[in-house]
Write a protein that holds these residues in place. Structure first.
Motif, short mmCIF file in Angstrom:
data_model
loop_
_atom_site.label_atom_id
_atom_site.label_comp_id
_atom_site.label_asym_id
_atom_site.label_seq_id
_atom_site.Cartn_x
_atom_site.Cartn_y
_atom_site.Cartn_z
N MET A 87 27.88 50.59 70.33
CA MET A 87 26.92 51.41 71.06
C MET A 87 27.63 52.38 71.99
N ASN A 88 28.61 51.92 72.75
CA ASN A 88 29.32 52.80 73.68
C ASN A 88 30.21 53.79 72.94
N THR A 89 30.74 53.39 71.79
CA THR A 89 31.54 54.33 70.99
C THR A 89 30.68 55.47 70.48
N VAL A 90 29.48 55.13 70.01
CA VAL A 90 28.54 56.16 69.55
C VAL A 90 28.16 57.09 70.69
N MET A 91 27.99 56.54 71.88
CA MET A 91 27.65 57.38 73.03
C MET A 91 28.76 58.37 73.34
N VAL A 92 30.02 57.91 73.24
CA VAL A 92 31.14 58.81 73.53
C VAL A 92 31.25 59.90 72.46
N ILE A 93 31.09 59.50 71.19
CA ILE A 93 31.23 60.46 70.08
C ILE A 93 30.07 61.46 70.08
N PHE A 94 28.87 60.98 70.36
CA PHE A 94 27.68 61.81 70.25
C PHE A 94 27.44 62.66 71.49
N GLN A 95 28.22 62.45 72.53
CA GLN A 95 27.96 63.15 73.80
C GLN A 95 28.12 64.65 73.67
N THR A 96 29.21 65.10 73.06
CA THR A 96 29.44 66.54 72.92
C THR A 96 28.43 67.20 71.99
N PRO A 97 28.15 66.65 70.78
CA PRO A 97 27.11 67.27 69.94
C PRO A 97 25.73 67.30 70.60
N ALA A 98 25.41 66.25 71.38
CA ALA A 98 24.11 66.22 72.06
C ALA A 98 24.02 67.33 73.10
N GLY A 99 25.09 67.51 73.87
CA GLY A 99 25.10 68.59 74.85
C GLY A 99 25.02 69.95 74.21
N ASP A 100 25.71 70.14 73.08
CA ASP A 100 25.65 71.41 72.36
C ASP A 100 24.26 71.66 71.81
N LEU A 101 23.61 70.59 71.31
CA LEU A 101 22.25 70.73 70.79
C LEU A 101 21.28 71.14 71.90
N LEU A 102 21.38 70.49 73.05
CA LEU A 102 20.49 70.83 74.16
C LEU A 102 20.75 72.25 74.66
N ASP A 103 21.99 72.68 74.62
CA ASP A 103 22.33 74.02 75.10
C ASP A 103 21.80 75.10 74.16
N LYS A 104 21.72 74.80 72.86
CA LYS A 104 21.26 75.80 71.89
C LYS A 104 19.75 75.83 71.75
N LEU A 105 19.07 74.82 72.25
CA LEU A 105 17.61 74.80 72.16
C LEU A 105 17.01 75.83 73.09
N LYS A 106 16.19 76.73 72.55
CA LYS A 106 15.52 77.72 73.38
C LYS A 106 14.25 77.17 74.00
N ASN A 107 13.69 76.13 73.41
CA ASN A 107 12.52 75.45 73.97
C ASN A 107 12.46 74.06 73.35
N GLY A 108 11.51 73.27 73.82
CA GLY A 108 11.36 71.92 73.28
C GLY A 108 12.19 70.86 73.98
N LYS A 109 12.83 71.22 75.09
CA LYS A 109 13.64 70.23 75.80
C LYS A 109 12.78 69.08 76.33
N ARG A 110 11.58 69.41 76.78
CA ARG A 110 10.69 68.39 77.31
C ARG A 110 10.32 67.38 76.24
N THR A 111 9.99 67.87 75.04
CA THR A 111 9.60 66.98 73.95
C THR A 111 10.74 66.07 73.52
N ILE A 112 11.93 66.64 73.36
CA ILE A 112 13.09 65.85 72.94
C ILE A 112 13.44 64.81 73.99
N THR A 113 13.35 65.20 75.26
CA THR A 113 13.65 64.25 76.33
C THR A 113 12.67 63.08 76.32
N GLY A 114 11.39 63.38 76.19
CA GLY A 114 10.38 62.33 76.17
C GLY A 114 10.54 61.39 74.98
N LEU A 115 10.81 61.95 73.80
CA LEU A 115 11.00 61.11 72.61
C LEU A 115 12.24 60.24 72.75
N ALA A 116 13.32 60.79 73.31
CA ALA A 116 14.55 60.01 73.49
C ALA A 116 14.32 58.84 74.45
#
Length: 282
Positions: free
Chosen positions: A105-134
């Protein structure tokens, strides 16, 4: 006698100056209090610095309160040690099995941290929905240890929980930046949300401790409590008005679409220098 009169006169002068400073200090406090009370819905500045009355500013106030509530209910530390004690002591898991689950679980968190940040940075909208679902996914995977003791099911669930935790934690900060109307407002807003989060975490941990103490070994209610707090956080995330989120500001972009550099230290330094000048003048 002349010396005595001079001392008395100097004493009176110092007393008058002290009284004057107290009066001026009191007047400044009263003025600041009136300015804060004058910040009604109709005159809160927007991101462009203009005062626009109506729906936008109502959404702004609602968004700030909702995000503060989200930080109150969300548990950022995931309370992994409670899960470890429950699986090993109650469900008789081998410590090595839980070690494997925690490691992956912690390994996945470390690996997925950068792609997740890049995904959130490229999203022009929908941050609220993704946050709530997560947050909802993390809440469900937290409770699932009560529903099953199967190693593979919990392993997959905890990996998914690690991925969702990696998403919603930076997403909350992105929402905070998008809701803030100015760069100077960001530090105080961060402080408010952090204080709210720590108070909520303290109360939640205390409640889990009480459940563990009084209901042991039947402590399943503790995980349902954690899941309920996650659902409450998701609810407050979804009620954040979409119109109150400036997605360019959340992505730290300027009006032209380029990267925006924020030097909060300069702005805060100017405010402190201004306060010092006022104090010296008084």
């Amino acid at each position: 006698r002349k010396i005595d009169r001079k001392k008395e006169r100097n004493k009176e002068i110092r007393k008058e100056r002290k009284t004057t400073r107290k009066r001026e200090r009191k007047e400044r406090k009263t003025k600041r209090r009136r300015e804060r009370s004058a910040m009604t819905i109709e005159n809160i500045p927007t991101a462009t610095g203009q005062y626009i009355p109506g729906k936008d500013n109502k959404d702004y106030l609602m968004a700030k309160r909702a995000l503060t509530a989200v930080n109150f209910f969300v548990e950022s530390s995931r309370l992994e040690h409670y899960t470890a004690v429950y699986l090993i002591n109650i469900l008789n898991w081998k410590p090595s099995n839980f070690g494997i689950v925690s490691l992956l679980m912690n390994t996945v968190m470390v690996i997925f941290q950068t792609p997740a940040g890049d995904l959130l940075d490229k999203l022009k909208n929908g941050k609220r929905t993704i946050t709530g679902l997560a947050i909802i996914i993390a809440a469900v995977t937290t409770v699932m240890v009560v529903w099953t003791s199967n190693f593979w099911a919990i392993l997959v669930g905890k990996i998914i929980e690690g991925m969702s935790s990696t998403i919603f934690l930076p997403a909350l900060m992105s929402l905070l930046l998008g809701i803030s109307r100015s760069d100077v407002e960001v530090p105080s807003f961060i402080a408010t949300t952090e204080v709210s989060n720590k108070i909520g975490s303290f109360l939640l941990v205390s409640a889990c401790g009480c459940v563990s103490y009084f209901a042991y070994p039947n402590i399943e209610a503790m995980f349902y409590l954690l899941g309920a707090c996650g659902l409450a956080a998701a609810f407050f995330t979804f009620i954040i008005p979409e119109s109150s989120i400036d997605h360019k500001r959340a992505r730290q972009l300027d009006e032209s679409g380029g990267d925006k550099e924020i030097d909060l230290s300069v702005k805060l330094g100017e405010d402190e220098a201004k306060k010092e000048e006022d104090d010296e003048a008084s």
